[in-house]
Design a protein around this motif. Sequence first.
Motif, PDB file in Angstrom:
ATOM      1  N   SER A  97       0.821  -1.212   0.000  1.00  0.00           N
ATOM      2  CA  SER A  97       0.000   0.000   0.000  1.00  0.00           C
ATOM      3  C   SER A  97       0.856   1.263   0.000  1.00  0.00           C
ATOM      4  CB  SER A  97      -0.918   0.012   1.221  1.00  0.00           C
ATOM      5  OG  SER A  97      -0.159   0.221   2.399  1.00  0.00           O
ATOM      6  N   ASP A  98       0.240   2.395  -0.351  1.00  0.00           N
ATOM      7  CA  ASP A  98       0.941   3.680  -0.293  1.00  0.00           C
ATOM      8  C   ASP A  98       1.395   3.974   1.128  1.00  0.00           C
ATOM      9  OD1 ASP A  98       0.702   4.216  -2.995  1.00  0.00           O
ATOM     10  OD2 ASP A  98      -1.198   5.295  -2.762  1.00  0.00           O
ATOM     11  N   ARG A  99       0.572   3.626   2.114  1.00  0.00           N
ATOM     12  CA  ARG A  99       0.939   3.842   3.517  1.00  0.00           C
ATOM     13  C   ARG A  99       2.213   3.083   3.852  1.00  0.00           C
ATOM     14  NH1 ARG A  99       0.444   0.555   7.524  1.00  0.00           N
ATOM     15  NH2 ARG A  99      -1.070  -0.731   6.451  1.00  0.00           N
ATOM     16  N   GLU A 100       2.320   1.837   3.389  1.00  0.00           N
ATOM     17  CA  GLU A 100       3.521   1.044   3.651  1.00  0.00           C
ATOM     18  C   GLU A 100       4.737   1.637   2.957  1.00  0.00           C
ATOM     19  OE1 GLU A 100       2.434  -3.510   4.196  1.00  0.00           O
ATOM     20  OE2 GLU A 100       1.463  -2.629   2.438  1.00  0.00           O
ATOM     21  N   LYS A 101       4.557   2.106   1.717  1.00  0.00           N
ATOM     22  CA  LYS A 101       5.674   2.718   0.990  1.00  0.00           C
ATOM     23  C   LYS A 101       6.135   3.994   1.691  1.00  0.00           C
ATOM     24  CE  LYS A 101       4.342   0.830  -3.475  1.00  0.00           C
ATOM     25  NZ  LYS A 101       3.777   1.104  -4.794  1.00  0.00           N
ATOM     26  N   GLN A 102       5.181   4.807   2.156  1.00  0.00           N
ATOM     27  CA  GLN A 102       5.536   6.038   2.866  1.00  0.00           C
ATOM     28  C   GLN A 102       6.240   5.716   4.181  1.00  0.00           C
ATOM     29  OE1 GLN A 102       1.739   7.958   3.171  1.00  0.00           O
ATOM     30  NE2 GLN A 102       1.732   8.589   1.022  1.00  0.00           N
ATOM     31  N   SER A 103       5.747   4.707   4.889  1.00  0.00           N
ATOM     32  CA  SER A 103       6.379   4.318   6.159  1.00  0.00           C
ATOM     33  C   SER A 103       7.778   3.781   5.928  1.00  0.00           C
ATOM     34  CB  SER A 103       5.525   3.265   6.883  1.00  0.00           C
ATOM     35  OG  SER A 103       4.296   3.831   7.273  1.00  0.00           O
ATOM     36  N   ALA A 144       9.765   4.591   3.452  1.00  0.00           N
ATOM     37  CA  ALA A 144      10.616   5.732   3.095  1.00  0.00           C
ATOM     38  C   ALA A 144      11.011   6.516   4.343  1.00  0.00           C
ATOM     39  CB  ALA A 144       9.890   6.639   2.101  1.00  0.00           C
ATOM     40  N   LEU A 145      10.062   6.690   5.256  1.00  0.00           N
ATOM     41  CA  LEU A 145      10.353   7.396   6.507  1.00  0.00           C
ATOM     42  C   LEU A 145      11.371   6.615   7.345  1.00  0.00           C
ATOM     43  CD1 LEU A 145       9.802   9.708   8.471  1.00  0.00           C
ATOM     44  CD2 LEU A 145       7.876   8.379   9.362  1.00  0.00           C
ATOM     45  N   ALA A 146      11.202   5.288   7.419  1.00  0.00           N
ATOM     46  CA  ALA A 146      12.139   4.460   8.178  1.00  0.00           C
ATOM     47  C   ALA A 146      13.532   4.518   7.566  1.00  0.00           C
ATOM     48  CB  ALA A 146      11.641   3.011   8.231  1.00  0.00           C
ATOM     49  N   ARG A 147      13.591   4.510   6.238  1.00  0.00           N
ATOM     50  CA  ARG A 147      14.895   4.593   5.563  1.00  0.00           C
ATOM     51  C   ARG A 147      15.567   5.931   5.855  1.00  0.00           C
ATOM     52  NH1 ARG A 147      17.311   2.185   0.750  1.00  0.00           N
ATOM     53  NH2 ARG A 147      18.834   3.628  -0.045  1.00  0.00           N
TER      54      ARG A 147
END
Length: 155
Positions: free
Chosen positions: A34-40, A42-45
């Motif tokens: 999901s977009d939420r997972e991709k955003q999370s 990216a934030l974790a990275r």
Amino acid sequence: MRKAKSILALALSASMVLPAGQAAFAATTSNEVSDREKQSAALAREAGAESMVLLENNGALPVAKKKLALFGGGAVRTVRGGTGSGDPFNGGLSGGGDVAVNQSERYNINILTSFEKAGYQITTADILKKYAEGYDAEYQKSAVNPMATFAYTSF
């Protein structure tokens, strides 16, 4: 006193058999990331990169050459360990998930794919991908029991 013990025993038995409440599932049942997972992710990275400290680099990083050789099965199929409680992602085999969940982008980012996405030419990519195919085929056969320990040594 006897009646109180009987009631207490009955209550204890019922609490062991009946669920305390409705089970809630926070995980998705879709294999799509999901977009939420991709955003999370990216934030974790970003947080990981900002919190990393290199003690001494001497110019070795980032790797300047775009042509590299990677060796070892861990470059394509990282064995994280655990056969149940050590499962690093809920919903994996120990959670009743799909056998191929280890290869999902949601749960596994391997070294070969990461270097290729970054634009590196990996001279050993064909060998590693062939190893990954064999690993996946054997894992598929053995993964019917999520508590079984799997080892694939063919290279």
